[in-house]
Scaffold this motif. Structure first.
Motif, PDB file in Angstrom:
ATOM      1  N   PRO A 547     -17.026 -48.484  59.657  1.00  0.00           N
ATOM      2  CA  PRO A 547     -17.112 -47.579  58.496  1.00  0.00           C
ATOM      3  C   PRO A 547     -16.781 -46.146  58.882  1.00  0.00           C
ATOM      4  O   PRO A 547     -17.404 -45.572  59.770  1.00  0.00           O
ATOM      5  N   ILE A 548     -15.778 -45.571  58.242  1.00  0.00           N
ATOM      6  CA  ILE A 548     -15.421 -44.165  58.448  1.00  0.00           C
ATOM      7  C   ILE A 548     -15.175 -43.527  57.089  1.00  0.00           C
ATOM      8  O   ILE A 548     -14.917 -44.216  56.104  1.00  0.00           O
ATOM      9  N   ALA A 549     -15.237 -42.193  57.044  1.00  0.00           N
ATOM     10  CA  ALA A 549     -15.077 -41.478  55.779  1.00  0.00           C
ATOM     11  C   ALA A 549     -13.769 -40.703  55.707  1.00  0.00           C
ATOM     12  O   ALA A 549     -13.472 -40.106  54.663  1.00  0.00           O
ATOM     13  N   ASN A 550     -12.980 -40.674  56.791  1.00  0.00           N
ATOM     14  CA  ASN A 550     -11.705 -39.953  56.794  1.00  0.00           C
ATOM     15  C   ASN A 550     -10.894 -40.410  58.009  1.00  0.00           C
ATOM     16  O   ASN A 550     -11.302 -41.350  58.691  1.00  0.00           O
ATOM     17  N   ILE A 551      -9.794 -39.722  58.266  1.00  0.00           N
ATOM     18  CA  ILE A 551      -8.936 -40.121  59.392  1.00  0.00           C
ATOM     19  C   ILE A 551      -9.329 -39.408  60.673  1.00  0.00           C
ATOM     20  O   ILE A 551      -8.599 -39.468  61.673  1.00  0.00           O
ATOM     21  N   GLY A 552     -10.469 -38.708  60.661  1.00  0.00           N
ATOM     22  CA  GLY A 552     -11.048 -38.147  61.873  1.00  0.00           C
ATOM     23  C   GLY A 552     -10.257 -36.990  62.455  1.00  0.00           C
ATOM     24  O   GLY A 552      -9.754 -36.116  61.731  1.00  0.00           O
ATOM     25  N   VAL A 553     -10.108 -36.992  63.776  1.00  0.00           N
ATOM     26  CA  VAL A 553      -9.476 -35.886  64.488  1.00  0.00           C
ATOM     27  C   VAL A 553      -7.999 -35.744  64.131  1.00  0.00           C
ATOM     28  O   VAL A 553      -7.409 -34.673  64.319  1.00  0.00           O
ATOM     29  N   TRP A 554      -7.402 -36.785  63.570  1.00  0.00           N
ATOM     30  CA  TRP A 554      -5.991 -36.708  63.200  1.00  0.00           C
ATOM     31  C   TRP A 554      -5.759 -35.739  62.052  1.00  0.00           C
ATOM     32  O   TRP A 554      -4.659 -35.171  61.936  1.00  0.00           O
ATOM     33  N   GLN A 555      -6.756 -35.538  61.188  1.00  0.00           N
ATOM     34  CA  GLN A 555      -6.620 -34.541  60.128  1.00  0.00           C
ATOM     35  C   GLN A 555      -6.386 -33.158  60.743  1.00  0.00           C
ATOM     36  O   GLN A 555      -5.507 -32.408  60.302  1.00  0.00           O
ATOM     37  N   LEU A 556      -7.156 -32.829  61.766  1.00  0.00           N
ATOM     38  CA  LEU A 556      -6.994 -31.551  62.461  1.00  0.00           C
ATOM     39  C   LEU A 556      -5.637 -31.472  63.158  1.00  0.00           C
ATOM     40  O   LEU A 556      -4.988 -30.412  63.166  1.00  0.00           O
ATOM     41  N   ALA A 557      -5.197 -32.593  63.731  1.00  0.00           N
ATOM     42  CA  ALA A 557      -3.901 -32.605  64.420  1.00  0.00           C
ATOM     43  C   ALA A 557      -2.761 -32.315  63.442  1.00  0.00           C
ATOM     44  O   ALA A 557      -1.856 -31.516  63.738  1.00  0.00           O
ATOM     45  N   PHE A 558      -2.789 -32.946  62.282  1.00  0.00           N
ATOM     46  CA  PHE A 558      -1.743 -32.715  61.284  1.00  0.00           C
ATOM     47  C   PHE A 558      -1.803 -31.284  60.744  1.00  0.00           C
ATOM     48  O   PHE A 558      -0.758 -30.667  60.505  1.00  0.00           O
ATOM     49  N   GLN A 559      -3.006 -30.762  60.550  1.00  0.00           N
ATOM     50  CA  GLN A 559      -3.133 -29.386  60.075  1.00  0.00           C
ATOM     51  C   GLN A 559      -2.602 -28.393  61.105  1.00  0.00           C
ATOM     52  O   GLN A 559      -1.986 -27.382  60.746  1.00  0.00           O
ATOM     53  N   THR A 560      -2.839 -28.670  62.394  1.00  0.00           N
ATOM     54  CA  THR A 560      -2.289 -27.818  63.445  1.00  0.00           C
ATOM     55  C   THR A 560      -0.771 -27.833  63.413  1.00  0.00           C
ATOM     56  O   THR A 560      -0.117 -26.798  63.606  1.00  0.00           O
ATOM     57  N   MET A 561      -0.199 -29.005  63.150  1.00  0.00           N
ATOM     58  CA  MET A 561       1.261 -29.101  63.051  1.00  0.00           C
ATOM     59  C   MET A 561       1.790 -28.261  61.893  1.00  0.00           C
ATOM     60  O   MET A 561       2.866 -27.644  62.003  1.00  0.00           O
ATOM     61  N   THR A 562       1.053 -28.180  60.782  1.00  0.00           N
ATOM     62  CA  THR A 562       1.512 -27.357  59.655  1.00  0.00           C
ATOM     63  C   THR A 562       1.505 -25.874  60.021  1.00  0.00           C
ATOM     64  O   THR A 562       2.366 -25.117  59.565  1.00  0.00           O
ATOM     65  N   VAL A 563       0.533 -25.449  60.838  1.00  0.00           N
ATOM     66  CA  VAL A 563       0.512 -24.050  61.285  1.00  0.00           C
ATOM     67  C   VAL A 563       1.740 -23.754  62.140  1.00  0.00           C
ATOM     68  O   VAL A 563       2.411 -22.724  61.978  1.00  0.00           O
ATOM     69  N   ILE A 564       2.065 -24.678  63.058  1.00  0.00           N
ATOM     70  CA  ILE A 564       3.257 -24.496  63.897  1.00  0.00           C
ATOM     71  C   ILE A 564       4.518 -24.498  63.039  1.00  0.00           C
ATOM     72  O   ILE A 564       5.464 -23.733  63.287  1.00  0.00           O
ATOM     73  N   SER A 565       4.525 -25.352  61.997  1.00  0.00           N
ATOM     74  CA  SER A 565       5.713 -25.417  61.134  1.00  0.00           C
ATOM     75  C   SER A 565       5.913 -24.123  60.357  1.00  0.00           C
ATOM     76  O   SER A 565       7.059 -23.746  60.073  1.00  0.00           O
ATOM     77  N   VAL A 566       4.829 -23.438  60.003  1.00  0.00           N
ATOM     78  CA  VAL A 566       4.953 -22.147  59.326  1.00  0.00           C
ATOM     79  C   VAL A 566       5.696 -21.165  60.223  1.00  0.00           C
ATOM     80  O   VAL A 566       6.643 -20.483  59.791  1.00  0.00           O
ATOM     81  N   VAL A 567       5.278 -21.082  61.477  1.00  0.00           N
ATOM     82  CA  VAL A 567       5.916 -20.165  62.426  1.00  0.00           C
ATOM     83  C   VAL A 567       7.376 -20.560  62.644  1.00  0.00           C
ATOM     84  O   VAL A 567       8.289 -19.714  62.606  1.00  0.00           O
ATOM     85  N   THR A 568       7.629 -21.845  62.853  1.00  0.00           N
ATOM     86  CA  THR A 568       8.987 -22.324  63.121  1.00  0.00           C
ATOM     87  C   THR A 568       9.931 -22.031  61.959  1.00  0.00           C
ATOM     88  O   THR A 568      11.042 -21.507  62.156  1.00  0.00           O
ATOM     89  N   ASN A 569       9.500 -22.358  60.743  1.00  0.00           N
ATOM     90  CA  ASN A 569      10.374 -22.161  59.584  1.00  0.00           C
ATOM     91  C   ASN A 569      10.604 -20.687  59.283  1.00  0.00           C
ATOM     92  O   ASN A 569      11.694 -20.306  58.842  1.00  0.00           O
ATOM     93  N   CYS A 570       9.598 -19.842  59.523  1.00  0.00           N
ATOM     94  CA  CYS A 570       9.795 -18.402  59.324  1.00  0.00           C
ATOM     95  C   CYS A 570      10.826 -17.854  60.308  1.00  0.00           C
ATOM     96  O   CYS A 570      11.680 -17.031  59.941  1.00  0.00           O
ATOM     97  N   VAL A 571      10.780 -18.306  61.556  1.00  0.00           N
ATOM     98  CA  VAL A 571      11.760 -17.855  62.551  1.00  0.00           C
ATOM     99  C   VAL A 571      13.152 -18.369  62.193  1.00  0.00           C
ATOM    100  O   VAL A 571      14.155 -17.641  62.322  1.00  0.00           O
ATOM    101  N   LEU A 572      13.247 -19.623  61.736  1.00  0.00           N
ATOM    102  CA  LEU A 572      14.547 -20.164  61.331  1.00  0.00           C
ATOM    103  C   LEU A 572      15.127 -19.382  60.155  1.00  0.00           C
ATOM    104  O   LEU A 572      16.341 -19.137  60.090  1.00  0.00           O
ATOM    105  N   ILE A 573      14.254 -18.993  59.214  1.00  0.00           N
ATOM    106  CA  ILE A 573      14.715 -18.171  58.094  1.00  0.00           C
ATOM    107  C   ILE A 573      15.231 -16.825  58.605  1.00  0.00           C
ATOM    108  O   ILE A 573      16.276 -16.323  58.178  1.00  0.00           O
ATOM    109  N   GLY A 574      14.494 -16.235  59.564  1.00  0.00           N
ATOM    110  CA  GLY A 574      14.925 -14.957  60.126  1.00  0.00           C
ATOM    111  C   GLY A 574      16.237 -15.052  60.882  1.00  0.00           C
ATOM    112  O   GLY A 574      16.982 -14.067  60.990  1.00  0.00           O
TER     113      GLY A 574
END
Length: 655
Positions: A547-574
């Motif tokens: 029994p679990i209530a979510n996807i656990g530590v992977w939620q944090l891993a995916f959220q960390t990837m979104t933070v990196i993607s913000v930086v990456t896409n902003c630099v690509l735009i620049g």
């Protein structure tokens, strides 16, 4: 060997095998008798009070069956077990509450003769919990094995496993239910939602949440794929017009994960895991140390110095991880040398063969990445086990961190180098396409096609052996147990989530340069649903429900990837010519604007995370109502006790 059935003679006619326990072939008879007696003995005597039967008492034609036992439980025992593990079920008033035996009639679909009130997965989870909590009382060792020491409170099953006496414990499939699930899940080709409730009832919440997330991320990728197709077609040779796509990528990657939290909460509430009380976590099976007293539980258990663990982490594990990262970067530079050679050869020859050779370095590098990832995974597991973490959650967190750091660098370092050091958008698109497609093909072959072929061959051999037997026994059950015990053990959802994590990284980080990344991700995930469903139903042993209530530590891993993607896409735009044209004279102003935009995008991301509630409003109200009712019930109980004490006071005064 004869087993005393006196503890459960009244239930023997209703015996339903749920779990298989396989002992080593050379296990001594006194060990078998002691273990089976512990399983059937009453709780007050330190037993599990379950039902157990040998698969076959006398069998010399099929090795190993005399050491296989089937474990079940009476309906009453399962109901009491459901209360002890804290299962949450739906009540007649449509609310979700923790099940208690005294209030059993208030729960939906409950009846004394309804043995389907608890799902088979829940029953098997209860039996697993009871077997794992079989603890030594006065025993000093496992009978027949003086070297296998025991002490009060020691888990018997863990000691049997570490000493090689217990080979495996696994839950049996329900063949009829499995046929129905296979038909609705992958037995017919149709574009529809997966039967998540049926998957949850059969395999449990851990598997159901993985397939729910796989389905969710696939549908979330469709808008990116729809936008990406025309964008790719009309801008085939123009690698610079990616500003709008990168901007949409920033918004998309943040919103989908925040909305997933809400979907997750709805499913967890409906399945009862959102309300389950977190039990005190027991030491993991591989944990070892000198015998001591746990200051929280007061139980005797192994104790290991935290200082020694930190020394192992920082003096051995960390340097090893850094060495592996350096090796990964070194191999990446070799890949770039091959790329340079291929491009030079193409410029000199300008032939069809030279055009094909342009893709060879990327394909070789993609294969090498997959091989390195798998080798490193085994090394990371060994190191994390050697660190001797007491809790399973701590073990998983350290393992996930090691694997993610290496996989991220191994898979994305070359792309970052091409984009931000070489500034070669054409090579970036080519490398991204090759890495993404090659990794998906390799994963499908290694995870589904090859195991399925091996399992079919193994099944044929087992069926021939079983049919050759001339015995009076339930051949269907005998064949089923022998087929399932030879299946591969499902090691959990780690590799499945890791594959999705890397795929999400390819899409969220660089899909603005290669818009078809989302298209290939959608196609891969659609086939992944069917191949993973096939694996669960045909290739692997049935896993125990957790029994679990979510996807656990992977939620944090995916959220960390979104933070990196913000930086990456902003630099690509620049870096785009359109933005560069706005600052022809001063690159410093451009850098400042890009940094400001990146900070504003991150601020917007965290604001959206705060504004979008993790739980829908109706779920919040239901949880608050349950908390209020619990407080009111506690208050009423305290008032009742106070009233009873007031009644006793005059009597004491008279006496």
């Amino acid at each position: 060997m004869k087993i005393s059935w006196s503890a459960y003679d009244t239930f023997e006619a209703n015996f339903r095998p749920l779990v298989v326990v396989e002992l080593a072939e050379d296990t001594k008879d006194e060990t078998k008798e002691w273990l089976t007696q512990k399983i059937v003995d009453k709780k007050k005597n330190g037993g599990a009070q379950l039902l157990v039967k040998p698969l076959m008492e006398h069998d010399k034609k099929l090795d190993g069956n005399k050491n296989i036992y089937l474990v079940g439980a009476s309906n009453l025992r399962l109901l009491l077990g459901a209360e002890s593990v804290g299962l949450v079920k739906e009540c007649n008033d449509n609310t979700m509450r923790a099940f208690t035996y005294t209030t059993r009639k208030t729960f939906k679909d409950f009846a004394e003769d309804n043995h389907d009130f608890l799902t088979m997965a829940e029953c098997q989870y209860i039996i697993k919990h009871e077997l794992e909590n079989l603890r030594a009382k006065d025993e000093k060792m496992i009978p027949g094995y003086p070297q296998a020491k025991l002490y009060p409170g020691k888990s018997i099953m863990r000691r049997l496993i570490t000493n090689g006496i217990l080979i495996q414990i696994f839950p049996l499939h329900d063949t009829e239910e499995l046929k129905k699930l296979r038909h609705t899940w992958y037995g017919q080709w149709k574009f529809s939602y997966q039967p998540l409730n049926e998957i949850r009832c059969y395999f449990g919440e851990t598997i159901a949440f993985y397939f729910a997330f796989l389905e969710y991320i696939t549908f979330a990728l469709i808008p990116m794929a729809i936008i990406g197709i025309p964008y790719y077609i009309f801008d085939w040779e123009d690698y610079d017009k990616y500003v709008l796509f990168a901007g949409f990528n920033l918004l998309w990657s943040t919103v989908i994960l925040e909305l997933w939290k809400r979907c997750c909460a709805v499913m967890a509430y409906r399945w009862g895991t959102l309300l389950m009380k977190r039990q005190f976590e027991e030491p993991r099976p591989g944990f070892h140390g000198v015998l001591g007293i746990n200051p929280i539980t007061g139980r005797e258990e192994p104790v290991y110095s935290s200082f020694k663990r930190q020394l192992r982490i920082y003096l051995v594990s960390l340097p090893f991880v850094c060495l592996c990262l350096y090796l990964s970067l070194y191999i990446m530079m070799i890949y770039f040398d091959l790329e340079y050679w291929a491009q030079s050869y193409h410029e000199e020859n300008q032939s069809e063969l030279s055009s094909l050779l342009l893709y060879v370095p990327s394909i070789i590098y993609a294969v090498v990445i997959e091989v390195l990832n798998r080798i490193y995974r085994y090394a990371a597991e060994f190191l994390t086990s050697w660190e001797n973490h007491r809790l399973e959650s701590s073990y998983q967190n350290h393992l996930v961190l090691k694997v993610l750091v290496f996989n991220f660098l191994n898979c994305f370092a070359s792309l970052f180098y091409i984009a931000f050091v070489m500034f070669d958008m054409k090579l970036l698109r080519q490398s991204l396409a090759t890495l993404l497609i090659t990794s998906q093909i390799l994963n499908q072959c290694v995870e589904a096609i090859l195991p399925y072929w091996l399992q079919k061959r193994r099944n044929k051999r087992v069926k021939k052996k079983v049919k050759a037997l001339e015995i009076d026994a339930d051949l269907s059950l005998l064949e089923q147990v022998n087929l399932e015990k030879g299946m591969d053990t499902y090691l959990g959802t780690f590799d499945d989530y890791l594959e999705l994590f890397l795929q999400f990284g390819y899409v969220s980080l660089f899909s603005c340069v290669y818009p078809l990344a989302a298209v290939f991700a959608v196609l891969n995930n659609l086939t992944e649903m069917y191949s993973d469903a096939l694996k669960m139903c045909r290739i692997f042993k049935r896993p125990f429900s957790e029994p679990i209530a979510n996807i656990g530590v992977w939620q944090l891993a995916f959220q960390t990837m979104t933070v990196i993607s913000v930086v990456t896409n902003c630099v690509l735009i620049g870096m785009s010519p359109q933005v560069n044209a706005l600052f022809p004279d001063s690159k410093t102003d451009l850098i400042l604007i890009v940094v400001l935009a990146e900070h504003l995008a991150l601020a917007l991301k965290f604001l959206m995370s705060f504004v979008i509630a993790d739980k829908p409003r109706d779920i919040q109200i239901k949880l608050a109502r349950l908390e209020f009712e619990s407080l009111e019930a506690l208050k009423q109980q305290q008032m009742k006790l106070a009233a009873e004490s007031l009644k006793e006071e005059p009597t004491k005064a008279i006496n």
